[in-house]
Design a protein around this motif. Structure first.
Motif, short mmCIF file in Angstrom:
data_model
loop_
_atom_site.label_atom_id
_atom_site.label_comp_id
_atom_site.label_asym_id
_atom_site.label_seq_id
_atom_site.Cartn_x
_atom_site.Cartn_y
_atom_site.Cartn_z
N THR A 181 -33.70 -38.92 19.03
CA THR A 181 -34.19 -38.06 17.95
C THR A 181 -33.33 -36.81 17.81
O THR A 181 -32.97 -36.40 16.69
N LEU A 182 -33.00 -36.19 18.93
CA LEU A 182 -32.12 -35.02 18.88
C LEU A 182 -30.75 -35.36 18.33
O LEU A 182 -30.15 -34.58 17.57
N ALA A 183 -30.24 -36.56 18.69
CA ALA A 183 -28.93 -36.97 18.16
C ALA A 183 -28.99 -37.18 16.65
O ALA A 183 -28.07 -36.78 15.93
N VAL A 184 -30.07 -37.79 16.16
CA VAL A 184 -30.20 -38.00 14.72
C VAL A 184 -30.26 -36.67 13.98
O VAL A 184 -29.58 -36.46 12.96
N VAL A 185 -31.07 -35.74 14.50
CA VAL A 185 -31.21 -34.43 13.83
C VAL A 185 -29.90 -33.67 13.85
O VAL A 185 -29.47 -33.11 12.83
N ALA A 186 -29.24 -33.65 15.00
CA ALA A 186 -27.99 -32.88 15.12
C ALA A 186 -26.89 -33.46 14.24
O ALA A 186 -26.21 -32.73 13.51
N LEU A 187 -26.70 -34.77 14.30
CA LEU A 187 -25.63 -35.38 13.52
C LEU A 187 -25.94 -35.38 12.03
O LEU A 187 -25.03 -35.34 11.20
N ASP A 188 -27.22 -35.43 11.68
CA ASP A 188 -27.58 -35.37 10.27
C ASP A 188 -27.26 -33.99 9.69
O ASP A 188 -26.82 -33.87 8.54
N ARG A 189 -27.48 -32.94 10.48
CA ARG A 189 -27.16 -31.60 9.99
C ARG A 189 -25.66 -31.37 9.91
O ARG A 189 -25.19 -30.62 9.06
N VAL A 190 -24.91 -32.03 10.79
CA VAL A 190 -23.45 -31.82 10.80
C VAL A 190 -22.77 -32.69 9.74
O VAL A 190 -21.92 -32.20 8.98
N ALA A 191 -23.12 -33.98 9.72
CA ALA A 191 -22.40 -34.92 8.86
C ALA A 191 -23.28 -35.58 7.82
O ALA A 191 -22.82 -36.47 7.11
N GLY A 192 -24.55 -35.21 7.74
CA GLY A 192 -25.42 -35.79 6.73
C GLY A 192 -25.81 -37.22 7.07
O GLY A 192 -25.95 -37.59 8.23
N GLU A 193 -25.98 -38.04 6.03
CA GLU A 193 -26.45 -39.41 6.22
C GLU A 193 -25.51 -40.24 7.09
O GLU A 193 -25.98 -41.02 7.93
N PRO A 194 -24.17 -40.16 6.94
CA PRO A 194 -23.30 -40.92 7.86
C PRO A 194 -23.50 -40.52 9.32
O PRO A 194 -23.41 -41.36 10.21
N GLY A 195 -23.76 -39.24 9.56
CA GLY A 195 -23.99 -38.83 10.94
C GLY A 195 -25.27 -39.40 11.51
O GLY A 195 -25.32 -39.81 12.68
N ALA A 196 -26.33 -39.45 10.70
CA ALA A 196 -27.57 -40.04 11.16
C ALA A 196 -27.40 -41.53 11.44
O ALA A 196 -27.97 -42.07 12.40
N ALA A 197 -26.62 -42.22 10.59
CA ALA A 197 -26.35 -43.64 10.85
C ALA A 197 -25.56 -43.82 12.14
O ALA A 197 -25.78 -44.78 12.88
N LEU A 198 -24.62 -42.89 12.42
CA LEU A 198 -23.88 -42.96 13.68
C LEU A 198 -24.80 -42.78 14.87
O LEU A 198 -24.62 -43.42 15.91
#
Length: 255
Positions: A181-198
Motif C-alpha cells: 500500500t505504501l509503495a502504491v501511494v508513493a509511486l502514484d504520487r511520483v509517477a501517477g498511474e504508471p507508478g501505481a501499476a509498477l
C-alpha cells in the motif's frame, strides 16, 4: 497392522492420506473465502466507514482488519473441516492456494472494477489495466499459497501449535499489505498511474519472495520413532565370577 514406515507417512497409506489432506484443504479454502468475503463486505467495511473518516477506511481495512479477518477465517475453516493433527497440517497448503485462487478470480472479474451503487470498493491500482489485474491475481495466489505453507510448516515444527502459526501468518500478511500500500501511494504520487501499476509488479516480486521463504523453512519429519535395539542381558553374579576366573585364573591365596 501399521508399520513404523506407514506411521511416519512413507508407507502404502501415504497416497490416500495426502489426497484426503488436500481435499480437506480445498474444502476449508472454499469455506474460508466465502466467510471472509461476507465478513469484510457486510461487517468490516460498513463498520469502519461508520467509525473512521473515509480517507482512512480503505488503508485500515487493507493493512489491519482485512488480514486479520482472512487469516482467522482460514484457521477457523481448517479447524472445522480438517483434522488439526501433525500430518493434517499439510491441508493448509491446499487451503491457502484455494483461497488465493478465489481471490485472484475476484480481482480478474471486471464487475469489481466499478463501485456498485456508489459504495467504496477495493479497486486495483493502475486504473484497472489488464497487466495490473494479472499481476494482482498472481500476487494473491502466491501470497495466500505461501502463507498456507508457512502456517503448515510452523505449526508442524512446533508440535501443532496452530495459534503461533496463525499469529505468524497475520503478521506477515499485515506487513505485506502495508508495504504494498505504501509503495502504491508513493509511486502514484511520483509517477501517477504508471507508478501505481509498477507497484503492483513490485508486490508480485515480494509475493514470490514470501513463497520462496515457505519452501526454505526447515521441515521436520514426524512419525513413530525407530525402535532402539534391545540391550544385552546382564549375566548373573555367579556367572560373571566364573568368567572372570576363566580369564585370570583362580584368586591368589594368602601366603
Amino acid at each position: 497392522m501399521r508399520t513404523e514406515a506407514s506411521a511416519a507417512g512413507d508407507g502404502p497409506d501415504r497416497g490416500p492420506a495426502a489426497a484426503a489432506g488436500w481435499g480437506r484443504g480445498v474444502a476449508a479454502g472454499l469455506l474460508a473465502a466465502v466467510t471472509a468475503l461476507a465478513l469484510i463486505n457486510l461487517a468490516a467495511l460498513p463498520g469502519l466507514a461508520a467509525l473512521l473518516p473515509l480517507v482512512v477506511v480503505l488503508p485500515v481495512l487493507i493493512c489491519i482488519v482485512g488480514p486479520v479477518v482472512e487469516e482467522a477465517c482460514k484457521y477457523g475453516a481448517f479447524r472445522l473441516t480438517a483434522r488439526p493433527a501433525l500430518r493434517g497440517w499439510r491441508a493448509y497448503w491446499a487451503l491457502g492456494l484455494t483461497f488465493g485462487a478465489l481471490e485472484a478470480l475476484l480481482k480478474l472479474a471486471p464487475l469489481l472494477l466499478g463501485a456498485p451503487d456508489g459504495g467504496p470498493t477495493l479497486s486495483l491500482p493502475g486504473g484497472g489495466a489488464f497487466h495490473a489485474r494479472i499481476a494482482g491475481a498472481l500476487t494473491s495466489l502466491l501470497l495466500h499459497g505461501a502463507l498456507g505453507g508457512l502456517v503448515a510448516v510452523a505449526a508442524t515444527d512446533r508440535g501443532g501449535r496452530g495459534g503461533l502459526a496463525l499469529l505468524l501468518a497475520i503478521v506477515i500478511h499485515m506487513g505485506f499489505n502495508t508495504l504494498t500500500t505504501l509503495a502504491v501511494v508513493a509511486l502514484d504520487r511520483v509517477a501517477g498511474e504508471p507508478g501505481a501499476a509498477l507497484a503492483v509488479w513490485l508486490a508480485l516480486l515480494l509475493a514470490i519472495g514470501v513463497a520462496l521463504l515457505s519452501f526454505a523453512m526447515p521441515r521436520r519429519r514426524h512419525g513413530a520413532p525407530a525402535a532402539a535395539p534391545p540391550s544385552p542381558p546382564v549375566p548373573p553374579l555367579w556367572r560373571r565370577r566364573g568368567e572372570t576366573e576363566a580369564r585370570t585364573g583362580p584368586p591368589a591365596v594368602g601366603r
